[in-house]
Design a protein around this motif. Structure first.
Motif, PDB file in Angstrom:
ATOM      1  N   GLU A 206     -91.547 -31.654  -1.984  1.00 15.64           N
ATOM      2  CA  GLU A 206     -91.835 -30.220  -1.889  1.00 15.64           C
ATOM      3  C   GLU A 206     -93.214 -29.952  -1.303  1.00 15.64           C
ATOM      4  OE1 GLU A 206     -92.529 -28.510  -5.934  1.00 15.64           O
ATOM      5  OE2 GLU A 206     -91.591 -30.362  -6.630  1.00 15.64           O
ATOM      6  N   PRO A 207     -93.445 -30.358  -0.056  1.00 14.38           N
ATOM      7  CA  PRO A 207     -94.782 -30.223   0.525  1.00 14.38           C
ATOM      8  C   PRO A 207     -95.268 -28.777   0.567  1.00 14.38           C
ATOM      9  CG  PRO A 207     -93.149 -30.711   2.214  1.00 14.38           C
ATOM     10  CD  PRO A 207     -92.475 -30.915   0.898  1.00 14.38           C
ATOM     11  N   MET A 208     -96.466 -28.582   0.047  1.00 16.80           N
ATOM     12  CA  MET A 208     -97.161 -27.296   0.111  1.00 16.80           C
ATOM     13  C   MET A 208     -98.198 -27.400   1.220  1.00 16.80           C
ATOM     14  SD  MET A 208     -97.283 -26.984  -3.984  1.00 16.80           S
ATOM     15  CE  MET A 208     -96.542 -28.616  -4.164  1.00 16.80           C
ATOM     16  N   ILE A 209     -98.008 -26.625   2.270  1.00 16.49           N
ATOM     17  CA  ILE A 209     -98.814 -26.736   3.484  1.00 16.49           C
ATOM     18  C   ILE A 209     -99.620 -25.461   3.676  1.00 16.49           C
ATOM     19  CG2 ILE A 209     -98.767 -27.152   5.960  1.00 16.49           C
ATOM     20  CD1 ILE A 209     -97.746 -29.498   4.238  1.00 16.49           C
ATOM     21  N   ASN A 210    -100.935 -25.621   3.874  1.00 14.77           N
ATOM     22  CA  ASN A 210    -101.832 -24.479   4.050  1.00 14.77           C
ATOM     23  C   ASN A 210    -102.287 -24.361   5.495  1.00 14.77           C
ATOM     24  OD1 ASN A 210    -101.610 -24.281   1.285  1.00 14.77           O
ATOM     25  ND2 ASN A 210    -103.683 -25.018   0.853  1.00 14.77           N
ATOM     26  N   LEU A 211    -102.489 -23.119   5.929  1.00 15.64           N
ATOM     27  CA  LEU A 211    -102.993 -22.884   7.275  1.00 15.64           C
ATOM     28  C   LEU A 211    -104.472 -23.232   7.357  1.00 15.64           C
ATOM     29  CD1 LEU A 211    -101.780 -21.852   9.930  1.00 15.64           C
ATOM     30  CD2 LEU A 211    -102.582 -19.568   9.322  1.00 15.64           C
ATOM     31  N   GLY A 212    -105.181 -23.133   6.235  1.00 12.79           N
ATOM     32  CA  GLY A 212    -106.598 -23.482   6.187  1.00 12.79           C
ATOM     33  C   GLY A 212    -106.822 -24.760   5.408  1.00 12.79           C
ATOM     34  N   GLY A 213    -107.805 -24.728   4.496  1.00  4.14           N
ATOM     35  CA  GLY A 213    -108.106 -25.906   3.693  1.00  4.14           C
ATOM     36  C   GLY A 213    -107.091 -26.134   2.594  1.00  4.14           C
ATOM     37  N   TYR A 214    -107.103 -27.356   2.021  1.00  2.00           N
ATOM     38  CA  TYR A 214    -106.108 -27.697   0.999  1.00  2.00           C
ATOM     39  C   TYR A 214    -106.526 -27.328  -0.417  1.00  2.00           C
ATOM     40  CZ  TYR A 214    -109.027 -31.867   0.202  1.00  2.00           C
ATOM     41  OH  TYR A 214    -110.069 -32.727  -0.060  1.00  2.00           O
ATOM     42  N   GLU A 215    -107.750 -26.837  -0.595  1.00  2.82           N
ATOM     43  CA  GLU A 215    -108.255 -26.546  -1.930  1.00  2.82           C
ATOM     44  C   GLU A 215    -107.493 -25.377  -2.569  1.00  2.82           C
ATOM     45  OE1 GLU A 215    -111.388 -28.467   0.515  1.00  2.82           O
ATOM     46  OE2 GLU A 215    -110.137 -26.682   0.784  1.00  2.82           O
ATOM     47  N   CYS A 216    -107.352 -25.459  -3.904  1.00  5.13           N
ATOM     48  CA  CYS A 216    -106.565 -24.491  -4.663  1.00  5.13           C
ATOM     49  C   CYS A 216    -107.456 -23.649  -5.577  1.00  5.13           C
ATOM     50  CB  CYS A 216    -105.525 -25.204  -5.524  1.00  5.13           C
ATOM     51  SG  CYS A 216    -104.368 -26.220  -4.586  1.00  5.13           S
ATOM     52  N   LYS A 226    -103.507 -19.933  -5.718  1.00  3.28           N
ATOM     53  CA  LYS A 226    -103.735 -19.448  -4.364  1.00  3.28           C
ATOM     54  C   LYS A 226    -104.590 -20.447  -3.585  1.00  3.28           C
ATOM     55  CE  LYS A 226    -103.556 -14.486  -5.467  1.00  3.28           C
ATOM     56  NZ  LYS A 226    -104.254 -13.178  -5.319  1.00  3.28           N
ATOM     57  N   THR A 227    -104.544 -20.317  -2.262  1.00  6.48           N
ATOM     58  CA  THR A 227    -105.458 -21.100  -1.437  1.00  6.48           C
ATOM     59  C   THR A 227    -106.871 -20.611  -1.706  1.00  6.48           C
ATOM     60  OG1 THR A 227    -105.103 -19.529   0.381  1.00  6.48           O
ATOM     61  CG2 THR A 227    -103.777 -21.533   0.384  1.00  6.48           C
ATOM     62  N   LEU A 228    -107.804 -21.530  -1.799  1.00  4.50           N
ATOM     63  CA  LEU A 228    -109.186 -21.150  -2.093  1.00  4.50           C
ATOM     64  C   LEU A 228    -109.752 -20.254  -1.007  1.00  4.50           C
ATOM     65  CD1 LEU A 228    -111.567 -21.538  -4.058  1.00  4.50           C
ATOM     66  CD2 LEU A 228    -112.260 -23.516  -2.678  1.00  4.50           C
ATOM     67  N   ASP A 229    -109.393 -20.534   0.256  1.00  5.21           N
ATOM     68  CA  ASP A 229    -109.904 -19.734   1.370  1.00  5.21           C
ATOM     69  C   ASP A 229    -109.008 -18.552   1.708  1.00  5.21           C
ATOM     70  OD1 ASP A 229    -107.744 -20.965   2.603  1.00  5.21           O
ATOM     71  OD2 ASP A 229    -108.953 -22.241   3.911  1.00  5.21           O
ATOM     72  N   ARG A 230    -107.945 -18.367   0.898  1.00  8.63           N
ATOM     73  CA  ARG A 230    -106.982 -17.269   1.055  1.00  8.63           C
ATOM     74  C   ARG A 230    -106.223 -17.329   2.376  1.00  8.63           C
ATOM     75  NH1 ARG A 230    -108.205 -17.588  -3.597  1.00  8.63           N
ATOM     76  NH2 ARG A 230    -108.593 -15.837  -5.024  1.00  8.63           N
ATOM     77  N   SER A 231    -106.084 -18.529   2.922  1.00 13.34           N
ATOM     78  CA  SER A 231    -105.227 -18.712   4.091  1.00 13.34           C
ATOM     79  C   SER A 231    -103.771 -18.753   3.639  1.00 13.34           C
ATOM     80  CB  SER A 231    -105.590 -20.017   4.809  1.00 13.34           C
ATOM     81  OG  SER A 231    -105.405 -21.132   3.954  1.00 13.34           O
ATOM     82  N   LEU A 232    -102.855 -18.591   4.588  1.00 11.51           N
ATOM     83  CA  LEU A 232    -101.438 -18.605   4.275  1.00 11.51           C
ATOM     84  C   LEU A 232    -100.983 -19.999   3.827  1.00 11.51           C
ATOM     85  CD1 LEU A 232    -100.022 -16.524   7.272  1.00 11.51           C
ATOM     86  CD2 LEU A 232    -100.274 -15.755   4.898  1.00 11.51           C
ATOM     87  N   SER A 233     -99.962 -20.020   2.965  1.00  8.62           N
ATOM     88  CA  SER A 233     -99.391 -21.273   2.484  1.00  8.62           C
ATOM     89  C   SER A 233     -97.873 -21.162   2.503  1.00  8.62           C
ATOM     90  CB  SER A 233     -99.877 -21.564   1.058  1.00  8.62           C
ATOM     91  OG  SER A 233     -99.402 -22.821   0.597  1.00  8.62           O
ATOM     92  N   ALA A 234     -97.213 -22.278   2.790  1.00 10.37           N
ATOM     93  CA  ALA A 234     -95.741 -22.299   2.818  1.00 10.37           C
ATOM     94  C   ALA A 234     -95.239 -23.590   2.185  1.00 10.37           C
ATOM     95  CB  ALA A 234     -95.226 -22.177   4.249  1.00 10.37           C
ATOM     96  N   GLN A 235     -93.999 -23.538   1.710  1.00 10.62           N
ATOM     97  CA  GLN A 235     -93.419 -24.689   1.019  1.00 10.62           C
ATOM     98  C   GLN A 235     -91.908 -24.704   1.198  1.00 10.62           C
ATOM     99  OE1 GLN A 235     -93.583 -24.451  -3.245  1.00 10.62           O
ATOM    100  NE2 GLN A 235     -93.221 -26.625  -3.555  1.00 10.62           N
ATOM    101  N   PHE A 236     -91.355 -25.918   1.341  1.00 12.13           N
ATOM    102  CA  PHE A 236     -89.915 -26.146   1.286  1.00 12.13           C
ATOM    103  C   PHE A 236     -89.671 -27.328   0.360  1.00 12.13           C
ATOM    104  CE2 PHE A 236     -90.338 -23.690   5.087  1.00 12.13           C
ATOM    105  CZ  PHE A 236     -89.165 -22.950   5.164  1.00 12.13           C
ATOM    106  N   GLU A 237     -88.531 -27.303  -0.332  1.00  8.82           N
ATOM    107  CA  GLU A 237     -88.275 -28.328  -1.338  1.00  8.82           C
ATOM    108  C   GLU A 237     -86.796 -28.675  -1.407  1.00  8.82           C
ATOM    109  OE1 GLU A 237     -88.812 -28.909  -6.204  1.00  8.82           O
ATOM    110  OE2 GLU A 237     -89.051 -26.924  -5.273  1.00  8.82           O
ATOM    111  N   HIS A 238     -86.537 -29.970  -1.578  1.00  9.50           N
ATOM    112  CA  HIS A 238     -85.202 -30.460  -1.888  1.00  9.50           C
ATOM    113  C   HIS A 238     -85.290 -31.483  -3.011  1.00  9.50           C
ATOM    114  CE1 HIS A 238     -82.302 -28.652   0.750  1.00  9.50           C
ATOM    115  NE2 HIS A 238     -82.904 -29.027   1.862  1.00  9.50           N
ATOM    116  N   THR A 239     -84.195 -31.607  -3.756  1.00 13.24           N
ATOM    117  CA  THR A 239     -84.010 -32.713  -4.690  1.00 13.24           C
ATOM    118  C   THR A 239     -83.215 -33.789  -3.971  1.00 13.24           C
ATOM    119  OG1 THR A 239     -84.033 -31.278  -6.647  1.00 13.24           O
ATOM    120  CG2 THR A 239     -82.973 -33.428  -6.870  1.00 13.24           C
ATOM    121  N   VAL A 240     -83.702 -35.030  -4.018  1.00  9.66           N
ATOM    122  CA  VAL A 240     -83.046 -36.105  -3.290  1.00  9.66           C
ATOM    123  C   VAL A 240     -82.687 -37.259  -4.224  1.00  9.66           C
ATOM    124  CG1 VAL A 240     -84.267 -35.509  -1.161  1.00  9.66           C
ATOM    125  CG2 VAL A 240     -85.178 -37.313  -2.650  1.00  9.66           C
ATOM    126  N   LEU A 241     -81.682 -38.003  -3.812  1.00 11.05           N
ATOM    127  CA  LEU A 241     -81.225 -39.212  -4.498  1.00 11.05           C
ATOM    128  C   LEU A 241     -81.442 -40.397  -3.576  1.00 11.05           C
ATOM    129  CD1 LEU A 241     -79.452 -40.877  -6.596  1.00 11.05           C
ATOM    130  CD2 LEU A 241     -77.487 -40.150  -5.212  1.00 11.05           C
TER     131      LEU A 241
END
Length: 281
Positions: A206-216, A226-241
């Protein structure tokens, strides 16, 4: 969190059921994304749909979380609490669905996607699509005998090559009869490092990807991040076997998501190898 459960064929089949409901719920809620709907309305829709299918929202009251789904808007990385906020044109919103099925003695299925509300900005499109592809790359690294670090390395290399960052503070996790279990699945790291994967293991990527820095930045409610720098963040997730041949995407969807560009591979449900993954995109 040290003991990793390897599922039997019977257990895997039961888990497929919970994951199927979670995937169907995400497809359903995608069709409801629009301007002026509140995140609390989305929560109610998910709750009612899940209960009608004989399941239970895993998030509700989990360590005190007050809602049935997480809704993370714009700069919110994860664990956004649904409330009175009305989605607006240009927003991006991640909806994170986890289903426990059956309601007693069952298994959990966990999946999420980031949706576009109306017409998104170029920056929003960039971070969302980078996040989507990061999940694909992470899944392609899964196979019997691979290591956890292979997943994170593939994700981190691509995200950073696209000028984005990978959140460090929140990771994927083992899942099955427990909502959160071993192993932890960081979305950054080095190849050929970490635990070795074994057929029968189930976990989320479930990678959480930020447009700016990775700090939370954790909000006062104790959940919303939230992103510390208030940049946009997006995430997609799957359960895998993990399988002998590669992996099975247990939360694969039977149809494309509305309001979120979807990739054909996400509906296949099975990836036999990185080569097969490449051919399916």
């Amino acid at each position: 969190m040290n003991s990793i459960e390897v599922l039997s064929p019977v257990m895997i089949e039961r888990m497929r059921e919970s994951c199927r409901i979670a995937a169907d719920t995400l497809v359903m809620i995608g069709s409801r994304i629009r301007s002026d709907i509140t995140t609390d309305e989305l929560n109610s829709i998910v709750h009612e749909y899940t209960v009608a299918r004989g399941g239970w929202p895993s998030s509700l009251n989990y360590h005190g979380f007050p809602k049935s789904v997480c809704t993370s808007v714009n700069e919110v990385i994860c664990h956004g609490i649904p409330g009175p906020y009305k989605l607006r044109n240009g927003d991006i919103v991640n909806v994170d669905v986890t289903t426990y099925y059956p309601a007693k003695n069952g298994f959990h299925g966990d999946t999420s996607a980031t949706f576009y509300v109306g017409k998104p900005s170029r920056e929003a499109i960039h971070v969302v699509e980078v996040s989507r592809y990061c999940l694909e790359l992470g899944i392609a690294a899964v196979r019997d005998g691979a290591r956890v670090g292979d997943i994170g390395a593939a994700i981190q290399e691509y995200a950073e090559s696209e000028g984005c960052s990978v959140v460090r503070d929140f990771v994927g996790h083992g899942i099955g009869r427990q909502y959160h279990a071993a192993p932890q699945i960081p979305h950054f790291g080095k190849q050929d490092s970490g635990r070795r994967l074994k057929a029968g293991m189930t976990f989320t990527i479930e990678p959480m990807i930020n447009l700016g820095g990775y700090e939370c930045d954790l909000m006062a409610d104790g959940w919303t991040v939230k992103t510390l720098d208030r940049s946009l963040s997006a995430q997609f997730e799957h359960t895998v076997l993990v399988t002998r041949e590669g992996c099975e995407v247990l939360t694969a969807r039977c149809q494309p998501l509305e309001n979120s560009e979807d990739k054909p591979w996400a509906r296949l449900g099975r990836l036999s190898s990185p080569a097969a993954f490449t051919n399916s995109t």
